[in-house]
Design a protein around this motif. Structure first.
Motif: not given
Length: 154
Positions: A17-18, A24-28
């Motif tokens: 899951x992580x 999504x964290x790197x996209x943000x």
């Protein structure tokens, strides 16, 4: 004999899951960059130029030469009037003959902003300035300089 579960068997769903959340964290992070403040605008011939460093790091090696990345915003003047433009950092501007010998230091981009890998020394000195050299289609050479802020001289 007890069959104790391994780390992987015990936490595989959480780890999986992580791994799915990390993109999504790197996209943000890539969609919300933070840049240093822009430097004061200067009039250079018909152009008004505002430079902005892309980070506050020291120069890095690019094609076997040290460079520092900048974005130059042209507030006045037409980009199409520029035949060639270069940026270097040092105590004096480099002549066009020397600047034309490599691909480093060339302004490139569009009317909204010109990107440049400015030719730079390995470390900055207090006597260094950022120099912009522009040649128009009429052969006019324009030069301007900006003092390096203290944040870059660390």
């Amino acid at each position: 004999m007890t069959n104790k579960p391994s780390f992987w068997r015990k936490y595989r769903y959480q780890l999986s899951g992580s791994v799915l959340v990390l993109p999504f964290w790197f996209l943000y992070q890539s969609m919300t960059p933070v840049f240093p403040p822009a430097w004061p605008a200067q009039q250079v011939g018909d152009f008004e130029i505002t430079p902005m460093p892309l980070d506050l790091e020291q120069p890095y090696v690019h094609h076997e030469a040290y460079v520092k990345d900048f974005m130059l915003m042209f507030n006045k003047g037409k980009i199409g009037d520029i035949r060639q433009g270069y940026v270097n950092i040092g105590p004096a501007p480099l002549p066009l003959g020397i600047l034309q010998q490599t691909e480093d230091g060339i302004l490139h981009g569009n009317r909204h902003g010109q990107h440049v890998h400015a030719i730079a020394p390995a470390t900055f000195a207090a006597t260094d300035k950022m120099w912009v050299t522009i040649e128009t289609w009429q052969g006019q050479q324009l030069t301007a300089s900006w003092e390096l802020p203290e944040t870059l001289l660390k």
